[in-house]
Design an enzyme around this catalytic site. Structure first.
Site, short mmCIF file in Angstrom:
data_model
loop_
_atom_site.label_atom_id
_atom_site.label_comp_id
_atom_site.label_asym_id
_atom_site.label_seq_id
_atom_site.Cartn_x
_atom_site.Cartn_y
_atom_site.Cartn_z
N GLY A 13 -7.17 15.53 12.88
CA GLY A 13 -6.88 14.71 11.70
C GLY A 13 -5.40 14.38 11.66
O GLY A 13 -4.60 14.96 12.41
N LYS A 14 -5.04 13.44 10.83
CA LYS A 14 -3.61 13.16 10.64
C LYS A 14 -3.45 12.44 9.32
O LYS A 14 -4.33 11.70 8.89
CB LYS A 14 -3.10 12.25 11.77
CG LYS A 14 -1.60 12.29 11.95
CD LYS A 14 -1.22 13.53 12.75
CE LYS A 14 0.18 13.55 13.22
NZ LYS A 14 0.32 14.52 14.33
N GLY A 15 -2.30 12.66 8.69
CA GLY A 15 -2.01 11.97 7.43
C GLY A 15 -0.70 11.22 7.53
O GLY A 15 0.16 11.53 8.37
N VAL A 69 -6.67 10.46 8.06
CA VAL A 69 -7.78 10.14 8.95
C VAL A 69 -8.34 11.45 9.50
O VAL A 69 -7.59 12.28 10.02
CB VAL A 69 -7.33 9.22 10.12
CG1 VAL A 69 -8.48 9.00 11.10
CG2 VAL A 69 -6.83 7.89 9.58
#
Ligand code: GLU
Length: 427
Positions: free
Chosen positions: A116-118, A71
């Site tokens: 962001g992050k995954g 995201v």
């Protein structure tokens, strides 16, 4: 009776939804800031959400397909920035909340990144190193058009580490046909990592705790600390607090904790944990569950494990003066009010654990310069950022008559809103 129980469960599942928790704070801060409705409409949603399916050849010879997310919440202040976590229970909602928290966190410490992050749904404990490498490389390949030093810069998070980052850097570089170190941070030092990055989140915690205890006229030797978690944040944080003279009286890992009111020899306990993978046989301490550990009377409580540890059902039993949130989202929005009424001084996650991303910023800068700083330079610059950000948040809270969490959100949202307004919305 049964329906009351069901109602409670529904309430709790809403309370523990990390995205709802984040949004509740966002909405409150936006309202207090009188945020322009157009900016509100843009800032309350992520910029982009990617979902990828990742085929991996398992050691058995069979193919398994994993689901992964990235995201990218906001780019107003620079490339998206944030970790990647591997866990069986990762959800898009969680990753979305974590991505938004990165936006606010980067803004609180004023580094030029968005958020962001995954996440990848997998159980790294059950996977071999080869399977993890293949998973990581294919996940990176799926994201190749969307990550990069100017676009989105991943880093480690739960269950990922320097090795994971090295694989991503290599995969990206193989496709780019040249080495691109600045595509990820948290790399091994020899291939573009920064001195002090591994310890940065724990060290950042130490710096803000040092500032917070001054408010209570306490000094490290008479400050009792309880730490939940013993990974990169809790373990290293406890070690650094111990070295700085704090009395760490309890610490835990995922299976439970140990407690000694006279203080624990943290280097020794951590060496035991590394050797036996558990605190279980550690001598001279009492055993406590992770739930009970949070309720130990102490001066500083550091939840440094995962989300939703302090909720409306246990917040009233928390007995600390300072809550320093090492984890992302350890406190639910419903618990905020209870802690506030108890007079607990909260160092919110988006400030308390921002040391990691701050040194990630330093790593990205060093990679782009190709010139690397000594560890003492990194640590000094980290201290400057953490102390200044702590003071910014406390000052903001005093000026606006709000609690420190609301202040941190307001400060962050105001900065992102200001930059968005200056750039203009391309609509
Ligand atoms: N995963 C860490 C965090 O939640 C670090 C992120 C980064 O360095 O980009 O802040």
């Amino acid at each position: 009776m049964a329906s009351a129980m069901v109602e409670d469960q529904i309430k709790m599942s809403k309370e523990t939804n990390p995205f709802e928790s984040m949004m509740e704070r966002f909405d409150r801060a936006a309202q207090l800031l009188n945020l322009d409705p157009d900016l509100y409409a843009v800032m309350r949603v992520p910029n982009r959400e990617l979902k990828v399916y990742i085929p991996v050849r398992m050691d058995s010879g069979r193919m398994q397909v994993f689901e992964g997310f990235r995201v990218q919440h906001n780019f107003a202040r620079g490339p998206a920035k944030g970790g990647i976590r591997y866990a069986p229970d990762v959800t898009i909602e969680e990753v979305r909340a974590l991505a938004a928290w990165m936006t606010w966190k980067c803004a609180v410490v004023n580094v030029p990144f968005g958020g962001g992050k995954g996440g990848v749904i997998c159980d790294p404990q059950q996977m071999s190193i080869g399977e993890l490498e293949r998973l990581t490389r294919r996940y990176a390949a799926e994201l190749i058009d969307f990550i990069g030093p100017e676009k989105d810069v991943p880093a480690p998070d739960m269950n990922t580490n320097e090795q994971t980052m090295a694989w991503i850097m290599d995969t990206y570089s193989m496709h780019a046909r040249h080495t691109v170190t600045a595509v990820v941070t948290g790399k091994p030092i020899d291939i573009g990592g920064s001195a002090g990055r591994r310890e940065a989140t724990g060290r950042g915690l130490l710096f803000v705790i040092n500032e917070a205890i001054k408010r209570f006229k306490m000094a490290p030797p008479n400050t009792r600390v309880v730490v939940q978690g013993s990974g990169n944040v809790g373990g290293i944080g406890a070690q650094l607090l111990h070295e700085a003279g704090y009395k760490v009286i309890a610490i835990s890992d995922i299976n439970g904790g140990i407690y000694n009111p006279n203080g624990i020899d943290i280097p020794n306990a951590m060496a035991h944990l590394r050797a036996t993978r558990s605190f279980e046989e550690y001598e001279g301490v009492e055993r406590v569950s992770n739930e009970d550990l949070l309720e130990i009377e102490c001066d500083v409580l550091v939840p440094a494990a995962t989300e939703n540890q302090i909720r409306s059902d246990n917040a009233k039993r928390i007995k600390c003066k300072v809550l320093a949130e090492g984890a992302n989202g350890p406190t639910t929005a419903a618990a905020d009010k209870i802690l506030h009424d108890k007079g607990i001084f909260v160092i919110p996650d988006i400030l308390a654990n921002a040391g990691g991303v701050t040194v990630s910023y330093f790593e990205w800068v060093q990679d782009r310069m190709g010139y690397f700083w000594k560890e003492n330079v990194v640590n000094e610059r980290l201290q400057d950022v953490m102390v200044a950000s702590f003071n910014d948040v406390v000052k903001y809270a005093d000026q606006h008559g709000v609690d420190t969490r609301t202040a941190a959100y307001m400060l962050a949202i105001d900065r992102v809103a200001y930059d968005t307004r200056m750039r203009g919305i391309y609509a």
